[in-house]
Design a protein around this motif. Structure first.
Motif, PDB file in Angstrom:
ATOM      1  N   GLY A 169       0.796  -1.214   0.000  1.00  0.00           N
ATOM      2  CA  GLY A 169       0.000   0.000   0.000  1.00  0.00           C
ATOM      3  C   GLY A 169       0.832   1.270   0.000  1.00  0.00           C
ATOM      4  N   GLN A 170       2.112   1.158   0.331  1.00  0.00           N
ATOM      5  CA  GLN A 170       2.995   2.318   0.334  1.00  0.00           C
ATOM      6  C   GLN A 170       3.816   2.422  -0.950  1.00  0.00           C
ATOM      7  OE1 GLN A 170       5.154   1.356   3.950  1.00  0.00           O
ATOM      8  NE2 GLN A 170       4.002   2.879   5.111  1.00  0.00           N
ATOM      9  N   PHE A 171       3.726   1.417  -1.831  1.00  0.00           N
ATOM     10  CA  PHE A 171       4.548   1.417  -3.034  1.00  0.00           C
ATOM     11  C   PHE A 171       3.906   2.321  -4.079  1.00  0.00           C
ATOM     12  CE2 PHE A 171       6.193  -0.494  -7.009  1.00  0.00           C
ATOM     13  CZ  PHE A 171       7.547  -0.394  -6.728  1.00  0.00           C
ATOM     14  N   PRO A 172       4.546   3.432  -4.463  1.00  0.00           N
ATOM     15  CA  PRO A 172       3.879   4.438  -5.297  1.00  0.00           C
ATOM     16  C   PRO A 172       3.890   4.145  -6.791  1.00  0.00           C
ATOM     17  CG  PRO A 172       6.059   5.209  -4.687  1.00  0.00           C
ATOM     18  CD  PRO A 172       5.886   3.861  -4.029  1.00  0.00           C
ATOM     19  N   LEU A 173       4.799   3.269  -7.254  1.00  0.00           N
ATOM     20  CA  LEU A 173       4.954   3.061  -8.691  1.00  0.00           C
ATOM     21  C   LEU A 173       4.026   1.965  -9.201  1.00  0.00           C
ATOM     22  CD1 LEU A 173       8.860   3.283  -8.886  1.00  0.00           C
ATOM     23  CD2 LEU A 173       7.176   5.103  -9.171  1.00  0.00           C
ATOM     24  N   LYS A 174       3.760   1.998 -10.488  1.00  0.00           N
ATOM     25  CA  LYS A 174       2.866   1.024 -11.107  1.00  0.00           C
ATOM     26  C   LYS A 174       3.643  -0.233 -11.468  1.00  0.00           C
ATOM     27  CE  LYS A 174      -0.577   0.480 -14.758  1.00  0.00           C
ATOM     28  NZ  LYS A 174      -1.273   1.136 -15.897  1.00  0.00           N
ATOM     29  N   MET A 175       3.262  -1.349 -10.877  1.00  0.00           N
ATOM     30  CA  MET A 175       3.942  -2.611 -11.135  1.00  0.00           C
ATOM     31  C   MET A 175       3.447  -3.233 -12.440  1.00  0.00           C
ATOM     32  SD  MET A 175       3.946  -4.437  -7.393  1.00  0.00           S
ATOM     33  CE  MET A 175       4.876  -3.786  -6.019  1.00  0.00           C
ATOM     34  N   PRO A 176       4.315  -3.954 -13.153  1.00  0.00           N
ATOM     35  CA  PRO A 176       3.860  -4.659 -14.353  1.00  0.00           C
ATOM     36  C   PRO A 176       2.946  -5.814 -13.972  1.00  0.00           C
ATOM     37  CG  PRO A 176       6.122  -5.248 -13.844  1.00  0.00           C
ATOM     38  CD  PRO A 176       5.756  -4.140 -12.905  1.00  0.00           C
ATOM     39  N   SER A 177       2.107  -6.221 -14.890  1.00  0.00           N
ATOM     40  CA  SER A 177       1.231  -7.368 -14.643  1.00  0.00           C
ATOM     41  C   SER A 177       2.064  -8.642 -14.523  1.00  0.00           C
ATOM     42  CB  SER A 177       0.226  -7.512 -15.790  1.00  0.00           C
ATOM     43  OG  SER A 177       0.901  -7.851 -16.997  1.00  0.00           O
ATOM     44  N   ARG A 178       1.458  -9.668 -13.985  1.00  0.00           N
ATOM     45  CA  ARG A 178       2.179 -10.931 -13.835  1.00  0.00           C
ATOM     46  C   ARG A 178       2.555 -11.496 -15.197  1.00  0.00           C
ATOM     47  NH1 ARG A 178      -1.185 -14.294  -9.323  1.00  0.00           N
ATOM     48  NH2 ARG A 178       0.447 -15.821  -9.785  1.00  0.00           N
ATOM     49  N   TYR A 179       1.687 -11.348 -16.162  1.00  0.00           N
ATOM     50  CA  TYR A 179       1.980 -11.837 -17.515  1.00  0.00           C
ATOM     51  C   TYR A 179       3.186 -11.103 -18.100  1.00  0.00           C
ATOM     52  CZ  TYR A 179       1.541 -12.522 -22.543  1.00  0.00           C
ATOM     53  OH  TYR A 179       1.801 -12.806 -23.868  1.00  0.00           O
ATOM     54  N   THR A 180       3.222  -9.778 -17.934  1.00  0.00           N
ATOM     55  CA  THR A 180       4.345  -8.989 -18.449  1.00  0.00           C
ATOM     56  C   THR A 180       5.646  -9.377 -17.765  1.00  0.00           C
ATOM     57  OG1 THR A 180       2.858  -7.129 -18.925  1.00  0.00           O
ATOM     58  CG2 THR A 180       5.214  -6.652 -18.772  1.00  0.00           C
ATOM     59  N   ALA A 181       5.603  -9.599 -16.466  1.00  0.00           N
ATOM     60  CA  ALA A 181       6.811  -9.985 -15.733  1.00  0.00           C
ATOM     61  C   ALA A 181       7.336 -11.333 -16.212  1.00  0.00           C
ATOM     62  CB  ALA A 181       6.515 -10.018 -14.240  1.00  0.00           C
ATOM     63  N   ILE A 182       6.447 -12.278 -16.491  1.00  0.00           N
ATOM     64  CA  ILE A 182       6.891 -13.588 -16.981  1.00  0.00           C
ATOM     65  C   ILE A 182       7.562 -13.451 -18.344  1.00  0.00           C
ATOM     66  CG2 ILE A 182       6.090 -15.851 -17.751  1.00  0.00           C
ATOM     67  CD1 ILE A 182       3.957 -15.718 -15.574  1.00  0.00           C
ATOM     68  N   GLN A 183       7.027 -12.591 -19.195  1.00  0.00           N
ATOM     69  CA  GLN A 183       7.648 -12.359 -20.495  1.00  0.00           C
ATOM     70  C   GLN A 183       9.043 -11.758 -20.339  1.00  0.00           C
ATOM     71  OE1 GLN A 183       6.426 -13.485 -23.455  1.00  0.00           O
ATOM     72  NE2 GLN A 183       4.948 -14.436 -22.053  1.00  0.00           N
ATOM     73  N   GLN A 184       9.255 -10.942 -19.328  1.00  0.00           N
ATOM     74  CA  GLN A 184      10.576 -10.388 -19.077  1.00  0.00           C
ATOM     75  C   GLN A 184      11.557 -11.477 -18.647  1.00  0.00           C
ATOM     76  OE1 GLN A 184      10.249  -7.114 -16.334  1.00  0.00           O
ATOM     77  NE2 GLN A 184       8.823  -5.978 -17.625  1.00  0.00           N
ATOM     78  N   VAL A 185      11.078 -12.452 -17.889  1.00  0.00           N
ATOM     79  CA  VAL A 185      11.926 -13.591 -17.518  1.00  0.00           C
ATOM     80  C   VAL A 185      12.356 -14.351 -18.772  1.00  0.00           C
ATOM     81  CG1 VAL A 185      12.015 -15.793 -16.281  1.00  0.00           C
ATOM     82  CG2 VAL A 185      10.907 -13.814 -15.225  1.00  0.00           C
ATOM     83  N   ILE A 186      11.415 -14.615 -19.661  1.00  0.00           N
ATOM     84  CA  ILE A 186      11.723 -15.329 -20.908  1.00  0.00           C
ATOM     85  C   ILE A 186      12.728 -14.537 -21.744  1.00  0.00           C
ATOM     86  CG2 ILE A 186      10.755 -16.288 -23.021  1.00  0.00           C
ATOM     87  CD1 ILE A 186       9.870 -17.750 -20.496  1.00  0.00           C
ATOM     88  N   ASN A 187      12.507 -13.236 -21.864  1.00  0.00           N
ATOM     89  CA  ASN A 187      13.404 -12.393 -22.662  1.00  0.00           C
ATOM     90  C   ASN A 187      14.811 -12.354 -22.071  1.00  0.00           C
ATOM     91  OD1 ASN A 187      11.276 -11.798 -24.385  1.00  0.00           O
ATOM     92  ND2 ASN A 187      10.763  -9.881 -23.328  1.00  0.00           N
ATOM     93  N   CYS A 188      14.909 -12.322 -20.749  1.00  0.00           N
ATOM     94  CA  CYS A 188      16.214 -12.293 -20.107  1.00  0.00           C
ATOM     95  C   CYS A 188      16.996 -13.572 -20.420  1.00  0.00           C
ATOM     96  CB  CYS A 188      16.049 -12.108 -18.606  1.00  0.00           C
ATOM     97  SG  CYS A 188      17.594 -11.926 -17.685  1.00  0.00           S
ATOM     98  N   ILE A 189      16.318 -14.702 -20.443  1.00  0.00           N
ATOM     99  CA  ILE A 189      16.992 -15.970 -20.766  1.00  0.00           C
ATOM    100  C   ILE A 189      17.429 -15.982 -22.232  1.00  0.00           C
ATOM    101  CG2 ILE A 189      16.723 -18.474 -20.875  1.00  0.00           C
ATOM    102  CD1 ILE A 189      14.705 -18.221 -18.573  1.00  0.00           C
TER     103      ILE A 189
END
Length: 542
Positions: free
Chosen positions: A154-174
């Motif tokens: 509740g104190q985190f001010p920034l907009k987090m990516p969706s879970r789907y977007t985060a998983i795609q970032q994991v794939i891209n990093c690999i």
């Protein structure tokens, strides 16, 4: 640890303490250990949870009895019978981890949504009954009275990516590190299985899990996604413990590879912890934590991706605007709900909402004498609202009636006489009610009724007097001033005979001893002289 539910409610959610054990119904939202802590010692029938949550819990607490659980699945409604009035509970997907649900309670206490741990999305909210969901610029048809809300971020001010977007970032990093012969994924937390599934499906390889060193995680994955788990330590993709001492292990893995002239391994941490909570060890990390579009490498060689199974502040504000509840209570002990703009605007400043239902929810006798500042302090930053009657038609199918009267009940119903508490006061600390009688402030005298006493009752009174006389002869009241054992004997006598004198007659040292134990001074036993006089008077009248 989640908060205790207010005393005026007949159920507990995700708390397992001596205080919550005295509730008549118990609900478990998901199988994370912080929500099941104390369950082995204080669990009692009935416990409502999904079948998957129940199965996962048995991995941690094998001594639990399966018959204590009552199944409730996503979309299912149950009518729970209760002495204070039957209520309906419905389970909804919490978008948190496998088996996790939110609970919607509807009864004479109002309409309560308990989110447990959740990440609120449009799909989650659309599954709720239409009458509780508003539209842009329009209030819901039947607003929720209370929301017990997961305010972890509740104190985190920034907009987090969706879970789907985060998983795609994991794939891209690999994909960007094809030379890495070993890829370590710190996905040992329940709720990160989807990452492992996507990696295994994308690259066509299974993921090694060290059964010997991470047995609980191995059992959970074998239950949820057994098709992607490998026991071959030579696999390219391997599970790595994310907590604690991740950085030490990461540096050791990299140093080991370099010492054997192998390419540096790829270590990926999909978690929001580094972005929201971890303190930066380097000044350059601050700007890196504000990048959510791709993986970020820290000085230890760990690649971070913001993958969250909790809602951000932005998502919480959006959900509250849509649901428009009367009051919001944070399920996290730090009371972070107060920091949300919706709560400041619509809840905290609305003094009219403190009404009779507030007293009922907290089970207190009066709060009208408290001023706004005192009331705010007594609530410890928590908020609840006035109760409204439910007049909206129910659109779901007929719920199932669950009766707890035919099965053995392992918990006790709360006593009718309770001391005044606040939502985050004694209930949070798990303090139980005192069984001692309170010391009176006025000089009241209790008379003994002797009219219409039968001869049988006189015989019983004589027997009690003889037993009391023998007991008092054997009791050394000088020792009572210095030992707590004799205090217990004195308390038992108070339960047998009605007092005819006040506790002001106690020795000063004994009164101070009681108060040093932080318990009320019990009332004195009646004197033998008064009882004998009452007996003679009764015989004369007969």
């Amino acid at each position: 640890m989640p908060i205790e539910m207010p005393r005026g409610l007949p159920f507990s959610v995700d708390t397992w303490t001596p205080c919550s054990k005295r509730k008549r119904h118990h609900f478990l939202t998901h199988a994370h250990k912080d929500h099941a802590q104390g369950m082995a010692a204080h669990a009692s029938y009935p416990i409502y949870s999904t079948l998957l949550t129940k199965t996962l819990i048995f991995h941690y607490y094998t001594q639990l009895d399966g018959s204590m659980f009552v199944g409730i699945e996503v979309g299912q409604s149950l009518i729970v019978e209760d002495p204070d009035g039957d209520f309906t509970v419905t389970a909804f997907d919490a978008n948190h981890c496998p088996g996790a649900v939110m609970f919607l309670f509807e009864g004479n206490f109002g309409n309560i949504l308990h989110t447990g741990d959740c990440r609120l999305t449009p799909e989650c909210l659309q599954s709720l009954p239409d009458k509780y969901i508003g539209k842009t610029g329009k209030q819901p048809m039947c607003p929720l009275d209370y929301i017990f809300l997961d305010c972890t971020f509740g104190q985190f001010p920034l907009k987090m990516p969706s879970r789907y977007t985060a998983i795609q970032q994991v794939i891209n990093c690999i994909w960007k590190h094809p030379d890495a012969r070993t890829v370590y994924l710190t996905c040992d937390l329940l709720g990160q299985e989807e990452i492992l599934v996507q990696v295994a499906q994308t690259f066509g390889e299974k993921i090694f899990v060290d059964k010997a060193n991470n047995l609980e995680c191995f059992k959970s994955l074998k239950l949820i996604v057994p098709e992607i788990i490998s026991e071959d330590p030579s696999s390219r993709f391997q599970l790595l413990d994310g907590f604690p001492k991740l950085y030490e292990r990461a540096e050791a893995k990299i140093a080991e590879a370099l010492a054997h002239f192998r390419p540096e391994p790829l270590i990926i941490r999909p978690s929001s912890q580094w972005y929201a909570c971890d303190e930066g060890h380097f000044e350059t990390e601050k700007w890196r934590k504000e990048r959510f579009d791709q993986a970020v490498r820290d000085p230890y060689g760990v690649w971070h991706i913001c993958y969250s199974i909790h809602s951000s502040r932005d998502e919480l504000e959006w959900a509250l605007q849509l649901l428009a509840p009367k009051w919001v209570v944070s399920t996290t002990p730090s009371c972070r709900a107060m920091e949300l703009d919706y709560v400041k605007t619509n809840c905290f400043n609305n003094q009219q909402a403190f009404s009779r239902s507030l007293q009922k929810l907290l089970d207190i006798s009066a709060v009208a004498s408290l001023g706004p500042d005192e009331l705010e302090k007594s609530m410890s930053c928590s908020h609840v609202v006035e109760n409204i009657s439910i007049s909206c038609a129910e659109t779901r199918s007929e719920p199932v009636v669950i009766s707890t009267r035919q099965r053995k009940r392992l918990s006790l119903s709360p006593p009718s006489k309770r001391r005044m508490i606040t939502l985050f006061g004694r209930a949070r600390l798990g303090l139980c009610d005192s069984t001692f009688q309170h010391e009176s402030d006025s000089m009241e005298r209790v008379s003994i009724e002797t009219k219409h006493v039968s001869s049988k009752k006189e015989d019983v009174a004589e027997l009690k007097l003889e037993q009391l006389h023998k007991t008092m002869k054997k009791t050394d009241f000088a020792e009572i001033e210095n030992t707590s054992e004799h205090i217990n004997i004195e308390n038992k006598k108070v339960d047998v005979f009605s007092p005819i004198s006040l506790s002001n007659g106690y020795n000063g040292n004994l009164r101070r001893f009681y108060r040093s134990m932080n318990v009320p001074v019990p009332q004195r036993l009646p004197s033998l002289v008064a009882l004998m006089d009452a007996k003679r008077s009764a015989k004369k009248r007969m």
